[in-house]
Scaffold this active site. Structure first.
Site, PDB file in Angstrom:
ATOM      1  N   CYS A   1       0.831   1.806   2.885  1.00  0.00           N
ATOM      2  CA  CYS A   1       1.097   0.381   2.849  1.00  0.00           C
ATOM      3  C   CYS A   1       2.335   0.214   1.739  1.00  0.00           C
ATOM      4  O   CYS A   1       3.259  -0.693   1.900  1.00  0.00           O
ATOM      5  CB  CYS A   1       0.150  -0.652   2.261  1.00  0.00           C
ATOM      6  SG  CYS A   1      -1.213  -0.640   3.455  1.00  0.00           S
ATOM      7  N   VAL A   2       2.479   0.790   0.643  1.00  0.00           N
ATOM      8  CA  VAL A   2       3.603   0.881  -0.079  1.00  0.00           C
ATOM      9  C   VAL A   2       4.918   1.469   0.604  1.00  0.00           C
ATOM     10  O   VAL A   2       5.838   0.719   0.584  1.00  0.00           O
ATOM     11  CB  VAL A   2       3.481   2.049  -1.249  1.00  0.00           C
ATOM     12  CG1 VAL A   2       4.745   1.968  -2.165  1.00  0.00           C
ATOM     13  CG2 VAL A   2       2.526   1.294  -2.142  1.00  0.00           C
TER      14      VAL A   2
END
Length: 219
Positions: free
Chosen positions: A154-155
């Protein structure tokens, strides 16, 4: 970290220049939830606690300077397969993010304060099918200072979309974590080479206006 020959090759190819900071940063904390912090979660990261404390410090520095602090969380009202069928098929652990799951809650180390914006999402990127871009535009943000979980998931997805939407992504090394050092370091190297500036926590906090000598409870 990349070995010297690889780093030299990237530099020779023209990668790794600095994007730099704009004038209006916001801290964006990606999924600092119990799914990654709780030992009984199948998504638990052994490195989560240190990253959460770094995220909390980022948030304090931004709040002190009155810069926005935004949080994201994966959230499904029912079965994940109803909202993200192929993603849920690929990652059965998404069940941790169903409504009512204790693992979907923010951690006590790093949670939104009253009035702070929370973006709920179904997929890795905080921008995909959410209101995040519009919110940042209204706030006048030009730089997103990113921490969260996980570095390779997700980062990374959020950072790439931030760049593609015309923002300056700053990824804080100490404030992100992954399941293993390999994907963690590999993705930090790739992000820093192509899509973002990767900086340490002290640098980010200094740019956010943290005092050079914070009180011990704020360190």
């Amino acid at each position: 970290m990349a070995d010297a020959p690889l780093a030299d090759d990237y530099e020779a190819a023209g990668f790794g220049r600095r994007i730099g900071w704009g004038e209006h940063p916001a801290v964006l904390l990606v999924d600092p939830v119990q799914a990654y912090a709780a030992p009984d979660s199948r998504l638990h990261l052994t490195t989560a606690e240190a990253a959460l404390h770094a995220m909390a410090r980022l948030a304090r520095a931004a709040r002190r300077s009155q810069f926005p602090v935004l949080f994201t969380a994966v959230h499904y009202d029912a079965e994940p397969s109803a909202d993200a069928p192929h993603f849920a098929r690929k990652v059965p652990g998404l069940d941790a993010f169903r409504a009512g799951s204790p693992h979907a809650a923010f951690t006590p180390f790093c949670a939104p304060e009253p009035g702070e914006i929370v973006i709920h999402k179904h997929y890795p990127s905080a921008f995909f099918q959410t209101r995040l871009r519009d919110v940042l535009t209204v706030l006048g943000v030009d730089t997103v200072v990113i921490g969260g979980f996980s570095t390779s998931g997700c980062v990374r997805a959020t950072t790439l979309d931030a760049l593609q939407y015309g923002l300056r992504p700053i990824v804080v090394r100490d404030a992100v974590a992954d399941r293993d050092a390999g994907p963690h370091e590999g993705n930090l190297f790739d992000l820093d080479s192509k899509y973002a500036d990767v900086v340490d926590l002290a640098t980010a906090c200094r740019r956010l206006g943290e005092p050079l000598h914070p009180r011990p409870e704020q360190a």
